[in-house]
Design an enzyme around this catalytic site. Sequence first.
Site, short mmCIF file in Angstrom:
data_model
loop_
_atom_site.label_atom_id
_atom_site.label_comp_id
_atom_site.label_asym_id
_atom_site.label_seq_id
_atom_site.Cartn_x
_atom_site.Cartn_y
_atom_site.Cartn_z
N GLY A 46 47.64 42.60 41.34
CA GLY A 46 48.95 43.20 41.11
C GLY A 46 48.80 44.61 40.60
N GLN A 51 51.25 52.24 36.44
CA GLN A 51 49.79 52.35 36.30
C GLN A 51 49.19 53.49 37.11
OE1 GLN A 51 49.43 47.93 37.13
NE2 GLN A 51 47.64 48.25 35.83
N CYS A 91 43.83 43.15 33.41
CA CYS A 91 44.69 44.24 33.85
C CYS A 91 43.80 45.39 34.30
CB CYS A 91 45.57 44.68 32.68
SG CYS A 91 46.66 46.05 33.08
N LEU A 92 44.14 46.00 35.43
CA LEU A 92 43.34 47.12 35.93
C LEU A 92 43.38 48.31 34.96
CD1 LEU A 92 44.29 46.99 39.72
CD2 LEU A 92 42.19 46.17 38.62
N HIS A 133 53.75 40.01 34.50
CA HIS A 133 52.81 41.00 33.94
C HIS A 133 53.14 42.41 34.48
CE1 HIS A 133 48.47 42.32 33.00
NE2 HIS A 133 48.92 43.28 33.78
N GLU A 134 53.37 42.51 35.79
CA GLU A 134 53.66 43.82 36.38
C GLU A 134 55.02 44.35 35.93
OE1 GLU A 134 51.11 45.08 37.50
OE2 GLU A 134 50.00 43.24 37.87
N HIS A 137 54.75 46.14 32.73
CA HIS A 137 54.28 47.53 32.88
C HIS A 137 55.46 48.47 33.06
CE1 HIS A 137 49.92 47.34 32.95
NE2 HIS A 137 49.91 46.38 33.86
#
Length: 170
Positions: A46, A51, A91-92, A133-134, A137
């Site tokens: 994701g 991000q 998470c990236l 989660h996204e 962000h």
Amino acid sequence: MAKLRILEFPDPKLRTRAKPVAEVDDRIRTLIDDMFETMYAAPGIGLAATQVDVHERLLVADVSSDQSEPHALINPTIVEKDGETVSDEGCLSVPGYYEPVRRAEHIRVRYLDRDGNETEMEADGLLAVCIQHEMDHLEGKLFVDYLSEAKRSRIRKRLMKDRRQQAQVA
Ligand code: NI
């Protein structure tokens, strides 16, 4: 298509609250394509526009193992949620860390698709966790915010140290 640079915690830009996408046009469709390319290359399941330093309400996700279930959600809102699940999240933007987070088990989300059509989908399990989660962000929130202050500050210090070392060898 282009691979985009992913912001990393504790970059303050990750704390920006995203604005709604005003119009689903070619600029947005190109951004979606670039975000998929960036996410698959990482690799991740994701990615939120926040991000990649674009502060508009847009996310991409694909929890399949063969890139066969791409979802692009524009201006997503959760219209229904139930149940509870705790799973290890990464998470990236917080590379190398995985910690348990509690989320709704099932969600129904309303969004615009890449053609600008209003759509709804239901998601369970990993996809439901990923979308929540996204969506965090887009509010400027990270999964480390669910951890204790001590743990979050440990992660912050270690990531900043890694980055200083990378800067020295570069
Ligand atoms: Ni993330």
